[in-house]
Design a protein around this motif. Structure first.
Motif, PDB file in Angstrom:
ATOM      1  N   ARG A 207     -54.213-139.138  25.607  1.00 24.33           N
ATOM      2  CA  ARG A 207     -54.553-138.632  26.763  1.00 24.33           C
ATOM      3  C   ARG A 207     -53.385-139.330  27.526  1.00 24.33           C
ATOM      4  O   ARG A 207     -53.356-140.409  27.594  1.00 24.33           O
ATOM      5  CB  ARG A 207     -55.911-138.881  27.256  1.00 24.33           C
ATOM      6  N   VAL A 209     -51.328-139.287  31.777  1.00 20.02           N
ATOM      7  CA  VAL A 209     -50.765-139.001  32.986  1.00 20.02           C
ATOM      8  C   VAL A 209     -49.515-139.134  33.401  1.00 20.02           C
ATOM      9  O   VAL A 209     -49.001-140.598  33.168  1.00 20.02           O
ATOM     10  CB  VAL A 209     -51.688-139.362  34.370  1.00 20.02           C
ATOM     11  N   VAL A 223     -51.069-133.726  33.799  1.00 21.60           N
ATOM     12  CA  VAL A 223     -52.530-134.278  33.174  1.00 21.60           C
ATOM     13  C   VAL A 223     -52.439-133.987  31.791  1.00 21.60           C
ATOM     14  O   VAL A 223     -52.096-132.498  31.826  1.00 21.60           O
ATOM     15  CB  VAL A 223     -53.804-133.911  34.163  1.00 21.60           C
ATOM     16  N   LEU A 249     -61.599-132.603  33.302  1.00 19.54           N
ATOM     17  CA  LEU A 249     -61.014-133.622  33.210  1.00 19.54           C
ATOM     18  C   LEU A 249     -61.589-134.960  33.303  1.00 19.54           C
ATOM     19  O   LEU A 249     -61.253-135.880  32.610  1.00 19.54           O
ATOM     20  CB  LEU A 249     -59.682-133.428  34.208  1.00 19.54           C
ATOM     21  N   ILE A 264     -55.791-137.913  38.871  1.00 15.82           N
ATOM     22  CA  ILE A 264     -56.256-136.647  38.339  1.00 15.82           C
ATOM     23  C   ILE A 264     -57.014-135.720  39.338  1.00 15.82           C
ATOM     24  O   ILE A 264     -56.878-134.465  39.441  1.00 15.82           O
ATOM     25  CB  ILE A 264     -57.252-136.955  37.139  1.00 15.82           C
ATOM     26  N   TYR A 271     -54.483-126.392  39.118  1.00 16.01           N
ATOM     27  CA  TYR A 271     -54.177-127.111  38.063  1.00 16.01           C
ATOM     28  C   TYR A 271     -53.410-125.994  37.212  1.00 16.01           C
ATOM     29  O   TYR A 271     -54.217-125.132  36.706  1.00 16.01           O
ATOM     30  CB  TYR A 271     -55.318-127.745  37.157  1.00 16.01           C
TER      31      TYR A 271
END
Length: 392
Positions: A207, A209, A223, A249, A264, A271
Motif C-alpha cells: 500500500r 501514497v 492512493v 480506504l 487519504i 477519488y
C-alpha cells in the motif's frame, strides 16, 4: 526528404505535439488529430519531471527551452520517503543549479507545446475509430489519408495493431487520484508531509501514497494498493460516493498512523480510479511502410522512474529529425525505430520491475534510489547524447 510527405499524427499529447513542432522547425508540415475538443477540455493530470537526457533534449530540438524554464519548478525535484507511521526513511534536496529533472504541470506542458504550433495544425474533436495503411477514419464520419501515419495515441492505440499484436498487460496495482487545493492554508498537515516536491509513503504490504507539489498551491497524488481493476465491484463500493470510497480506504490502510491519514481523507475532489498497464518489454516489430508509433503507443510502461513522457517527447523529436535528414520516408522511419527500440526497451522493463518491487510485500519498505547520483547520470547521458548527435 526529397519530396514533402503527407504526415498524420494521431494524438496531441507530448509525443505528438513535440513531433509536429520539430517537423515545423525543419519546414515539414504535419496534421495532428486528437479526440479532445480543445487543449484544455479535460483534466490533464499532475506533474512531470523532464529529464536532461530525454525530455529536455526534445525541448531543445523544439526551441522551447526558455519557455519550459519559465514554467518549471526545479525546487520540486525534492523527494521524501516515509513509512506508514510517518518516519522519514530517506530525503533528497536538489542542490543550487540542479536542473536535471525539473517539474512542470502536465497541462502547462501540453499548452506550451500546442501554442508553439502554427494555427490549424491540431484538429480537435477527431476520435480515431479505424486505422489502415495510409488512411484514418474518425467517429464524426470524416477521414484522412497520409503517406505516414504516426500513432501517438497512447496506451490503447488504434494505430498499434498495424504493427504488432502486442497489447497492454495489467500490472496488478490500482491508483486513486487525489487533490489538495490551497494546500498550505487549507491542508497544512498535508503540506508539511509533502514539502516542496514529492512524498512517497508505503508500508510493507503493498500500500502506498504518492503525492506531488503542482503549481498554484496544489498537491496532487495517488492512493495506491494491489487489487484487480474491478476491486470496487468486488468490495461493493460506489466510486461516485466519496464517503464510501474514503471509508473503504480507511479500512484498507488501517495500519497507518493518524498523522499520515490526511493524505487519504482530506481529498478535495472525487477519488478518480486508475489502473496501471504496460506493454511487453522490450517490444519491437518489423518495419511496415507508412506507419510508426511514438510514446505509450510504442512502449507503455509503469510510471516508476518517470521515463514515459520523457521518452515520448524524445521519440517525437527523433522521428522529426530523421524525417528531415533522410531522403527516403521508409529509411527515416527505420532509422527512428531502431534507435527508439534500443533506448526504450531496457527502461520499460526496469520501470515495470520497479513498480512490482515497490508494491511487493516485504518486511520493510523498499528504499528509493540515490537521487543525487540519478541526476548526475541524467546530465552525463545528456552530454554523451549531444556528442553522438554532433558526430552522426
Amino acid at each position: 526528404m526529397t519530396t514533402t510527405p503527407n504526415i498524420a499524427i494521431v494524438g496531441a499529447g507530448p509525443a505528438g505535439l513535440t513531433c509536429a513542432r520539430v517537423l515545423q522547425r525543419h519546414g515539414i508540415e504535419a496534421t495532428v488529430y486528437d479526440a479532445d475538443t480543445a487543449v484544455d477540455s479535460r483534466d490533464p493530470g499532475g506533474t512531470l519531471d523532464l529529464h536532461a537526457d530525454s525530455g529536455q533534449i526534445a525541448l531543445e530540438d523544439a526551441g522551447l527551452v526558455e519557455a519550459f524554464h519559465a514554467l518549471a519548478r526545479p525546487e520540486s525535484q525534492a523527494k521524501t520517503r516515509r513509512d506508514q507511521h510517518g518516519t522519514v526513511l530517506a530525503e533528497f534536496t536538489p542542490g543550487d543549479g540542479d536542473e536535471a529533472a525539473p517539474e512542470i504541470d502536465r497541462g502547462q506542458l501540453r499548452t506550451m507545446l500546442y501554442e508553439s504550433l502554427r494555427p490549424g495544425t491540431v484538429h480537435w474533436g477527431h476520435k480515431l475509430v479505424r486505422a489502415t495503411a495510409g488512411r484514418l477514419e474518425f467517429a464524426d464520419g470524416t477521414s484522412a489519408t497520409a503517406d505516414l501515419v504516426v500513432g501517438a495515441d497512447g496506451a490503447w492505440s488504434k494505430v498499434r495493431p498495424l504493427l504488432t499484436d502486442a497489447a497492454p498487460e495489467y500490472l496488478g496495482v490500482c491508483f486513486l487520484d487525489t487533490r489538495f487545493d490551497a494546500v498550505d492554508t487549507r491542508h497544512p498537515e498535508v503540506a508539511a508531509l509533502v514539502g516542496p516536491g514529492h512524498l512517497f509513503a508505503n508500508d510493507s504490504d503493498g500500500r502506498a501514497v504518492i503525492v506531488q507539489r503542482n503549481s498554484g498551491g496544489v498537491v496532487r497524488g495517488y492512493v495506491a494498493f494491489r487489487a484487480e481493476p474491478d476491486w470496487h465491484v468486488q468490495a461493493g463500493v460506489d466510486l461516485a460516493d466519496t464517503g464510501a470510497v474514503c471509508a473503504h480506504l480507511l479500512r484498507e490502510f488501517a495500519g497507518w498512523s493518524a498523522g499520515m491519514l490526511p493524505l487519504i481523507t482530506e481529498n478535495d475532489g472525487g477519488y478518480v480510479p486508475r489502473s496501471f498497464w504496460a506493454l511487453p518489454a522490450p517490444l519491437t516489430w518489423e518495419h511496415v511502410p507508412g506507419v510508426t508509433l511514438l510514446g505509450d503507443a510504442a512502449h507503455l510502461m509503469a510510471p516508476f522512474g518517470g521515463h514515459g513522457a520523457n521518452l515520448a517527447m524524445l521519440d517525437g523529436a527523433e522521428l522529426a529529425r530523421a524525417l528531415a535528414k533522410e531522403a527516403d520516408l521508409d529509411d527515416a522511419v527505420t532509422r527512428y525505430e531502431e534507435a527508439m527500440f534500443a533506448r526504450s526497451g531496457e527502461l520499460a522493463a526496469a520501470s515495470n520491475a520497479a513498480l512490482r518491487k515497490f508494491f511487493a510485500s516485504a518486511e520493510t519498505p523498499h528504499l528509493p534510489p540515490d537521487h543525487a547520483q540519478e541526476h548526475r547520470n541524467y546530465e552525463t547521458r545528456a552530454a554523451e547524447y549531444r556528442r553522438r548527435r554532433e558526430t552522426a
